[in-house]
Design an enzyme around this catalytic site. Structure first.
Site, mmCIF file in Angstrom:
data_model
loop_
_atom_site.group_PDB
_atom_site.id
_atom_site.type_symbol
_atom_site.label_atom_id
_atom_site.label_comp_id
_atom_site.label_asym_id
_atom_site.label_seq_id
_atom_site.Cartn_x
_atom_site.Cartn_y
_atom_site.Cartn_z
ATOM 1 N N LEU A 8 1.012 -1.131 -0.168
ATOM 2 C CA LEU A 8 0.195 0.235 0.323
ATOM 3 C C LEU A 8 1.104 1.098 -0.139
ATOM 4 O O LEU A 8 1.677 1.150 1.104
ATOM 5 C CB LEU A 8 -0.500 -0.037 1.586
ATOM 6 C CG LEU A 8 -1.628 0.864 1.423
ATOM 7 C CD1 LEU A 8 -3.219 0.349 2.045
ATOM 8 C CD2 LEU A 8 -1.799 2.929 1.982
ATOM 9 N N GLY A 11 0.224 8.993 -1.330
ATOM 10 C CA GLY A 11 0.624 9.750 -2.118
ATOM 11 C C GLY A 11 0.713 9.205 -3.092
ATOM 12 O O GLY A 11 1.863 10.560 -3.826
ATOM 13 N N SER A 13 -0.672 10.372 -6.367
ATOM 14 C CA SER A 13 -1.299 11.678 -7.130
ATOM 15 C C SER A 13 -0.129 11.561 -8.464
ATOM 16 O O SER A 13 -0.311 12.470 -9.714
ATOM 17 C CB SER A 13 -1.835 12.429 -7.099
ATOM 18 O OG SER A 13 -1.494 12.973 -5.948
ATOM 19 N N GLY A 15 4.321 12.704 -8.384
ATOM 20 C CA GLY A 15 5.425 12.752 -7.955
ATOM 21 C C GLY A 15 5.942 11.683 -7.047
ATOM 22 O O GLY A 15 5.998 10.631 -8.125
ATOM 23 N N GLY A 17 5.375 9.266 -5.181
ATOM 24 C CA GLY A 17 4.707 8.326 -4.960
ATOM 25 C C GLY A 17 3.917 7.856 -6.285
ATOM 26 O O GLY A 17 4.029 6.127 -6.365
ATOM 27 N N SER A 141 12.945 12.557 4.616
ATOM 28 C CA SER A 141 13.521 13.447 3.186
ATOM 29 C C SER A 141 15.160 13.940 4.172
ATOM 30 O O SER A 141 15.225 13.203 5.663
ATOM 31 C CB SER A 141 12.748 14.959 3.335
ATOM 32 O OG SER A 141 13.483 16.241 3.056
ATOM 33 N N TYR A 154 7.892 21.794 8.668
ATOM 34 C CA TYR A 154 8.192 20.861 7.914
ATOM 35 C C TYR A 154 8.780 20.168 8.580
ATOM 36 O O TYR A 154 9.299 18.896 8.548
ATOM 37 C CB TYR A 154 7.853 21.792 6.279
ATOM 38 C CG TYR A 154 8.281 20.334 5.449
ATOM 39 C CD1 TYR A 154 7.933 19.444 4.977
ATOM 40 C CD2 TYR A 154 10.428 19.553 5.104
ATOM 41 C CE1 TYR A 154 7.714 18.487 4.002
ATOM 42 C CE2 TYR A 154 9.926 18.661 3.733
ATOM 43 C CZ TYR A 154 9.505 18.287 3.923
ATOM 44 O OH TYR A 154 9.791 16.766 2.339
#
Length: 282
Positions: A8, A11, A13, A15, A17, A141, A154
């Site tokens: 699974l 995200g 949609s 980049g 992911g 990141s 972030y």
């Protein structure tokens, strides 16, 4: 029910992911590609079709900030496929700005997507991953290791994710579940556009921080403009973490990312820390 390993991915949609979902399918995994708005799945479906893996990519709705959505999605996957072998926590949201100039609601939104959403999905998936001897792979990141100016919210979220996963890894390993974090640097994807940077407005609202913000934006645009990986390049280590027999805890996606983190991380792959903390459980 499916016999292929089922992963699974959140995200998907755009980049990393999207690229990871397609590449994982190319590696023979059955991919549950999730996103908050399945109306944005056209790019993913087109990429899967071009790669010839349409049959291995299944789109599902999942909002990582909604506990009911998370529980429903995980339950559906297990009911439909009989097992869940891996989770890729990739969904995230960027935010540029310094804390004094923004309200706490915005900070909480960043934490909900980037941290609490990761915790919620990992928590829901762990019983099934334990049953399958699976793994948790989380895209963090370089900002989860090195705090960066005007990225307090972030980086705080990504630091939290890294601390959560580093703490969870030896506990999960004691039950046969591997945990890894993948640390991209600059990536040429829609993530940057999705941050929604309105530079003139940001500078106008920055008050005494405007000169420093101008310098940071110039530096960031240069970094994303001259040294970015493609999403597919950044996704390759994600797929390796899904398919390798064993996986280190910490994985950087490029030489640039390794160089960026080297001054802070002498233990680049996390093995020393994991060796210590696993020993605490023996």
């Amino acid at each position: 029910m499916t016999s292929a390993k089922t992963v699974l991915v959140t995200g998907t949609s755009t980049g990393i992911g999207l690229a990871a979902a397609v590449a994982a399918a190319e590696a023979g995994l059955h991919v549950i590609a999730t996103m908050r708005d399945t109306g944005r799945a056209d790019a993913l479906r087109a990429a899967a079709a071009e790669a010839g893996v349409t049959d291995l990519v299944q789109v599902k709705r999942l909002d990582v900030t909604d506990a009911r959505s998370v529980a429903t999605c995980v339950a559906e996957v297990v009911a439909e496929h009989g097992h869940l072998d891996a989770v890729v926590n990739n969904a995230g949201a960027g935010f540029v700005g310094t804390i004094e100039r923004h309200d706490m609601e915005r900070v909480r939104e960043v934490m909900e997507v980037n941290f609490f959403g990761v915790v919620e999905l990992t928590r829901a998936a762990l019983p099934h991953l334990r049953a399958s001897g699976g793994r948790v792979v989380t895209v963090t990141s370089v900002g989860g290791v090195v705090g960066q100016p005007f990225n307090e919210a972030y980086c705080a979220a990504k630091f939290a994710v890294e601390g959560f996963m580093e703490s969870l890894a030896p506990v999960a390993a004691s039950t046969g579940v591997q945990v890894a974090v993948v640390e991209p640097g600059a990536v040429s994807s829609e993530f940057v556009a999705n941050v929604g940077l309105d530079v003139p407005t940001l500078l106008a609202e920055a008050g005494p921080y405007a000169p420093a913000l101008r310098g940071y934006i110039d530096h960031a645009m240069e970094a994303f403009g001259s040294r970015p990986q493609t999403p597919r390049e950044a996704a390759a280590p994600v797929v390796e973490a899904l398919t390798a027999e064993t996986v280190p805890f910490r994985i950087q996606t490029s030489d640039w990312a390794r160089g960026f983190l080297a001054p802070k991380l002498a233990d680049l792959d996390g093995s020393a820390v994991q060796g210590i903390t696993r020993g605490w459980l023996a």
